[in-house]
Design a protein around this motif. Structure first.
Motif, PDB file in Angstrom:
ATOM      1  N   LEU A   1     -15.629  26.800   9.326  1.00 44.92           N
ATOM      2  CA  LEU A   1     -14.739  25.811   9.926  1.00 44.92           C
ATOM      3  C   LEU A   1     -14.742  24.488   9.323  1.00 44.92           C
ATOM      4  O   LEU A   1     -13.976  23.948   9.149  1.00 44.92           O
ATOM      5  CB  LEU A   1     -15.203  25.794  11.489  1.00 44.92           C
ATOM      6  N   THR A   2     -16.254  24.144   9.348  1.00 46.09           N
ATOM      7  CA  THR A   2     -16.522  22.803   8.661  1.00 46.09           C
ATOM      8  C   THR A   2     -15.763  22.549   7.178  1.00 46.09           C
ATOM      9  O   THR A   2     -15.512  21.552   6.745  1.00 46.09           O
ATOM     10  CB  THR A   2     -17.808  22.627   8.823  1.00 46.09           C
ATOM     11  N   SER A   3     -15.568  23.809   6.463  1.00 45.11           N
ATOM     12  CA  SER A   3     -15.217  23.419   5.064  1.00 45.11           C
ATOM     13  C   SER A   3     -13.970  23.149   4.779  1.00 45.11           C
ATOM     14  O   SER A   3     -13.468  22.685   3.833  1.00 45.11           O
ATOM     15  CB  SER A   3     -15.566  24.845   4.336  1.00 45.11           C
ATOM     16  N   VAL A   4     -12.959  23.013   5.952  1.00 43.05           N
ATOM     17  CA  VAL A   4     -11.852  22.708   5.933  1.00 43.05           C
ATOM     18  C   VAL A   4     -11.662  20.939   6.874  1.00 43.05           C
ATOM     19  O   VAL A   4     -10.624  20.758   6.845  1.00 43.05           O
ATOM     20  CB  VAL A   4     -10.714  23.394   6.641  1.00 43.05           C
ATOM     21  N   MET A   5     -12.729  20.650   7.137  1.00 43.52           N
ATOM     22  CA  MET A   5     -12.851  19.431   7.739  1.00 43.52           C
ATOM     23  C   MET A   5     -13.280  18.312   6.798  1.00 43.52           C
ATOM     24  O   MET A   5     -14.105  18.189   6.129  1.00 43.52           O
ATOM     25  CB  MET A   5     -13.553  19.328   8.884  1.00 43.52           C
ATOM     26  N   PRO A   6     -12.158  17.304   6.375  1.00 39.81           N
ATOM     27  CA  PRO A   6     -12.428  16.188   5.411  1.00 39.81           C
ATOM     28  C   PRO A   6     -13.776  15.414   5.685  1.00 39.81           C
ATOM     29  O   PRO A   6     -14.289  14.850   4.905  1.00 39.81           O
ATOM     30  CB  PRO A   6     -11.140  15.484   5.348  1.00 39.81           C
ATOM     31  N   TRP A   7     -14.080  15.300   6.926  1.00 38.61           N
ATOM     32  CA  TRP A   7     -15.068  14.346   7.125  1.00 38.61           C
ATOM     33  C   TRP A   7     -16.522  14.874   7.074  1.00 38.61           C
ATOM     34  O   TRP A   7     -17.527  14.575   7.667  1.00 38.61           O
ATOM     35  CB  TRP A   7     -14.799  13.720   8.713  1.00 38.61           C
ATOM     36  N   THR A   8     -16.601  16.198   6.961  1.00 42.24           N
ATOM     37  CA  THR A   8     -17.804  16.928   6.783  1.00 42.24           C
ATOM     38  C   THR A   8     -18.496  17.159   5.294  1.00 42.24           C
ATOM     39  O   THR A   8     -17.542  16.966   4.399  1.00 42.24           O
ATOM     40  CB  THR A   8     -17.680  18.549   7.489  1.00 42.24           C
ATOM     41  N   ASP A   9     -19.693  17.142   5.418  1.00 47.76           N
ATOM     42  CA  ASP A   9     -20.251  17.505   3.979  1.00 47.76           C
ATOM     43  C   ASP A   9     -20.132  19.047   3.175  1.00 47.76           C
ATOM     44  O   ASP A   9     -20.066  18.944   2.090  1.00 47.76           O
ATOM     45  CB  ASP A   9     -21.752  17.410   4.067  1.00 47.76           C
TER      46      ASP A   9
ATOM     47  N   ASP B   1      -7.328   5.927   2.983  1.00 41.27           N
ATOM     48  CA  ASP B   1      -7.821   7.319   3.232  1.00 41.27           C
ATOM     49  C   ASP B   1      -9.168   7.133   3.790  1.00 41.27           C
ATOM     50  O   ASP B   1     -10.053   6.573   2.932  1.00 41.27           O
ATOM     51  CB  ASP B   1      -7.852   8.179   1.914  1.00 41.27           C
ATOM     52  N   VAL B   2      -9.610   7.278   4.837  1.00 44.03           N
ATOM     53  CA  VAL B   2     -10.859   7.095   5.302  1.00 44.03           C
ATOM     54  C   VAL B   2     -11.838   7.953   4.571  1.00 44.03           C
ATOM     55  O   VAL B   2     -13.060   7.600   4.544  1.00 44.03           O
ATOM     56  CB  VAL B   2     -11.032   7.379   7.041  1.00 44.03           C
ATOM     57  N   ASN B   3     -11.647   9.077   4.055  1.00 50.59           N
ATOM     58  CA  ASN B   3     -12.328   9.886   3.204  1.00 50.59           C
ATOM     59  C   ASN B   3     -13.012   9.142   2.060  1.00 50.59           C
ATOM     60  O   ASN B   3     -14.179   9.426   1.475  1.00 50.59           O
ATOM     61  CB  ASN B   3     -11.909  11.143   2.653  1.00 50.59           C
ATOM     62  N   TRP B   4     -12.170   8.113   1.272  1.00 50.08           N
ATOM     63  CA  TRP B   4     -12.557   7.469   0.282  1.00 50.08           C
ATOM     64  C   TRP B   4     -13.925   6.459   0.683  1.00 50.08           C
ATOM     65  O   TRP B   4     -14.647   6.287  -0.300  1.00 50.08           O
ATOM     66  CB  TRP B   4     -11.412   6.482  -0.146  1.00 50.08           C
ATOM     67  N   ILE B   5     -13.840   6.189   1.949  1.00 46.98           N
ATOM     68  CA  ILE B   5     -15.020   5.271   2.267  1.00 46.98           C
ATOM     69  C   ILE B   5     -16.546   6.016   1.902  1.00 46.98           C
ATOM     70  O   ILE B   5     -17.461   5.266   1.294  1.00 46.98           O
ATOM     71  CB  ILE B   5     -15.283   5.022   3.796  1.00 46.98           C
TER      72      ILE B   5
END
Length: 827
Positions: free
Chosen positions: A178-186, A652-656
């Motif tokens: 599940l977490t592998s498709v969540m952009p905010w996870t490692d 894009d918050v993932n850029w942070i």
């Protein structure tokens, strides 16, 4: 629906089969033959488990939802359907559990995940049968008193089947499915790959490997195993009896024998499996992304070179930050750059070919330092004074002026520390005396600007006033081992003070660092009155934990000493100057608060790569040299030209948190809940006018020494308004808040009762003072934005208000003002 005899017969049949499932872990599966392959029919039935299991999951969850919908009317028209769902779902759960047991015995599954999946599946079957039998008793024998029991059992059944499904998915697809498709996870599958520090081509061209190159090669291979193979071949899941997380187990191999023949990649099963076409059933990794061509070449080369795995000097596959302090030589000052922060950033800019932009205007800078240092917006009078100030160093002078406003400074930074130390004025644990408030100690410590090393010592070796942090929350009822107060202390101290996540290692050996379960328990033992028994995934191991600090080079802890003595030793050891990590962590947190992003991010992961190691190390070293003075640190940062650069928007918050992040200035960010409430109180109308909800450092029923124009939001108990705007419940440590707008916030700012009352009263007050729209508009703009309205803004506001504004129109106008990004954001 009335239960028929045939239905009861099916239930009894399932109930008879049920106990057969309750075999001890590791026992031979039901009907299994002594051969390795097993009887073909049982193997076939076992492989039907994934097909059969989805049926009861759907039925039992749907039955529970419908049951909740009929809580007030048991004999609802939905009753026949619910009865049928429960009956068939219970039978299906038993059959699925039986098939699953057969599958586990015949196939190559093992490990903790299998145990959790097995027993939650069994629990589902037993609870499902019980729920169906209770229904039969209620409806056949009219035992209506059993309704509450039946409903409780059904809800627990739905929870059990949900848990079983989760563990089953993790078992089949890996624990990051599940977490592998969540952009905010490692675990995010699309996350950019880390740069390879090992150059395979260079190694190949150099011929023989020396000790250092062997070590680096081994580290890279283990990193591939960790990221791509551990989900099926580690302590949690041992598919095919193969584990790849320890040296001896890697070379031992699995059920089919050794997987590596050192020096012979062509004869190594590992190489065969990873080079098979992805469509082949034996291709590895079996789940998730395939190995890259580079990864396959690296592993193949490693095997060819004899699969070196040095025992001495073994290097971590994870980045480990230096513990000791470091003071890099400060770059030479230039004509335009004197602040040490700017000198380091200038080097970074030169390296990355970034030009220095022009600093922000006086108005932007003043608003920025007011919100960052004391948490309030400046008044029009203060803006005018600042604008008229002709001193060349006026910005530095005004920063110091704000830092000298001890009470306002404290009221703002109280929010940051309340979050981090999970301190609040009400909430879980306070009613039952299972939690201690540290508000008095914290307020007075911030007001006195207590040196940070002393601040830390008083948290670790506390008095009654400061013991709430390490005392944690004593939850009512039975909790799992990782939630005991001693383990909470270990987790919270490591997270807040050291930027280290021990939560994974509190349950099992960590998958994201080298910290082991034994390390977490040894640290937790420092806070314990008696030795703790190590629990792995909440299962006692029979082993008693040692007692030691996380880094033994910082000192030792006497395991036989009373807990008060152990805490004194811990405080002295952790706060000593040699612990550079402690001071890098607080420097990074303060930088993150002021700049919108830490030098290291996330701020709780100090082993991550900083965007400027020299800047971080120098700031931490200087912080220690300046007697651990947090205000001096804030002064140094906020008077730098770096802090005065234009803010940077984030698309894009993932850029942070991306490895590709490039620093060019502070990140534009939304006000915190408390900052927004205080800004509204300052500009429109006090949000919290009732002092009864206010924290009083003088104590209950005594005059409050805090003198402010309005009650600051940091002092009040949490409510729906602050919660919607992002204030956490503080039952756990929070070191950074979500800054993105969300639906709850939008609803609160649109229809929230408290907010509407503030706007209504504010409109009345503004109209009383400024009944003419032109004057009202200009005064509101000066108060809210510290500037006059632009012509187009004035025209739009006049159309909204008219010549003689009504209370309703004025309220709408004020709402528009506080909704504008210029009001809500720190630019």
């Amino acid at each position: 629906m009335k239960f028929k005899k045939s239905a009861l017969f099916l239930l009894l049949f399932a109930f008879i089969l049920g106990p057969a499932l309750l075999l001890p872990a590791g026992a031979e599966p039901l009907f299994a033959t002594p051969t390795t392959e097993g009887f073909w029919l049982w193997k076939l039935l076992g492989r039907l488990h994934p097909l059969a299991v989805h049926f009861p999951v759907t039925l039992l969850c749907l039955a529970a939802i419908l049951e909740i919908a009929t809580f007030r009317n048991f004999t609802s028209r939905l009753r026949p359907g619910i009865d049928l769902l429960v009956l068939i779902g219970a039978i299906g759960a038993v059959i699925s559990a039986l098939f699953g047991w057969l599958l586990a015995g015949q196939e190559d599954y093992a490990g903790e995940l299998l145990a959790w999946h097995r027993w939650t599946g069994v629990a589902t079957a037993v609870l499902g049968i019980l729920a169906a039998l209770l229904l039969y008793i209620i409806e056949k024998q009219e035992r209506w008193a059993f309704i509450k029991i039946y409903r409780s059992v059904l809800i627990f059944t739905a929870l059990a089947v949900t848990a079983a499904g989760h563990y089953g998915a993790s078992l089949t697809h890996g624990d990051v499915y599940l977490t592998s498709v969540m952009p905010w996870t490692d675990d995010y599958e699309a996350a950019p790959a880390q740069d390879k520090k090992f150059n395979l081509v260079a190694i190949q061209e150099s011929g023989n490997l020396d000790a250092n190159k062997e070590l680096e090669l081994n580290v890279q291979v283990r990193a591939i195993f960790a990221h791509s193979c551990y989900k099926c071949h580690s302590a949690d899941k041992i598919k095919g009896e193969l584990r790849l997380d320890q040296k001896d187990l890697v070379f031992k191999g699995g059920k089919s024998g050794p997987i590596i023949v050192p020096g012979q990649p062509d004869n190594s099963e590992l190489i065969r499996r990873i080079t098979l076409p992805r469509s082949h059933k034996e291709s590895m990794p079996g789940k998730g992304k395939a190995l890259s061509t580079e990864d396959i070449a690296l592993i193949t080369y490693w095997v060819k070179k004899g699969a070196p795995w040095p025992d001495k000097g073994q290097k971590s596959i994870f980045r480990v930050a230096e513990l000791k302090p470091r003071t890099p030589a400060l770059p030479q000052a230039t004509e335009n750059l004197k602040n040490p922060v700017d000198l380091w950033v200038n080097q970074y800019f030169l390296k990355n070919k970034i030009s220095w932009p022009e600093p922000v205007s006086d108005r932007t800078y003043l608003r920025r330092i007011y919100l960052d240092i004391i948490g309030m917006v400046p008044t029009p009078e203060e803006v005018q004074q600042f604008t008229q100030d002709k001193r060349p160093d006026k910005r530095a002078q005004w920063v110091q002026k704000l830092l000298n406003r001890d009470q306002d400074y404290t009221l703002h930074w109280l929010t940051f520390w309340n979050d981090a130390l999970r301190n609040d004025y009400s909430g879980t644990g306070y009613i039952t005396n299972g939690r201690y408030n540290i508000s008095d100690w914290l307020y007075k410590s911030l007001e006195a600007n207590k040196p940070y090393n002393q601040f830390v010592k008083e948290l670790l070796n506390p008095s009654d006033a400061s013991k709430g942090f390490i005392s944690g929350i004593q939850w009512r009822g039975v909790v799992n081992a990782s939630q005991r107060v001693e383990m909470q202390a270990a987790q919270n101290v490591s997270q807040v003070l050291l930027g280290l996540n021990l939560k994974c290692a509190s349950c099992h050996d960590s998958f994201v660092s080298d910290w082991k379960l034994a390390d977490a328990y040894a640290f937790a033992n420092v806070f314990a009155d008696s030795a703790l028994e190590i629990n792995r995934c909440d299962v006692p191991t029979g082993k008693m934990a040692d007692t030691k600090i996380l880094w033994e080079e910082l000192g030792t802890i006497d395991k036989n000493a009373p807990v008060k003595v152990k805490l004194q030793q811990l405080a002295d050891n952790l706060a000593k100057p040699q612990n550079g990590r402690l001071y890098r962590t607080i420097v990074n947190r303060v930088w993150g608060q002021l700049m919108g992003r830490g030098i290291v991010t996330p701020v709780d992961a100090m082993d991550n790569e900083p965007w400027n190691q020299d800047l971080l190390d120098w700031l931490a070293s200087d912080f220690a040299a300046q007697d651990y003075d947090v205000k001096k640190l804030i002064y140094l940062i906020t008077t730098s030209k770096t802090y005065q650069l234009p803010s940077v928007g984030v698309k894009d918050v993932n850029w942070i948190n991306s490895p590709d992040f490039k620093f060019t200035g502070m990140l534009r960010r939304r006000m915190s809940a408390e900052q927004f409430a205080d800004a509204v109180s300052s500009v429109i109308q006090p949000v919290y006018a009732d002092s009864a909800v206010q924290y009083n450092p003088a104590g209950k029923d005594k005059p409050n020494p805090i003198k402010t124009p309005f009650v600051r939001a940091s002092l009040v108990k949490n409510d729906g308004f602050l919660t919607a705007l992002g204030r956490p419940n503080r039952e756990t440590v929070i070191t950074s808040r979500e800054t993105q707008a969300n639906l709850l916030q939008a609803l609160e700012l649109t229809n929230g009762k408290k907010f509407n009352q503030v706007l209504q009263q504010g409109a009345q007050n503004w109209l009383t003072r400024y009944p003419q729209s032109n004057i009202l508009i200009r005064e509101v703009y000066q108060k809210a934005f510290n500037r006059a309205p632009l012509p187009q803004e004035l025209s739009a506001a006049q159309r909204m208000l008219g010549t003689q504004p009504s209370a309703e129109a004025t309220q709408d106008f004020l709402w528009v003002i506080v909704m504008l990004p210029e009001f809500q954001f720190i630019y």
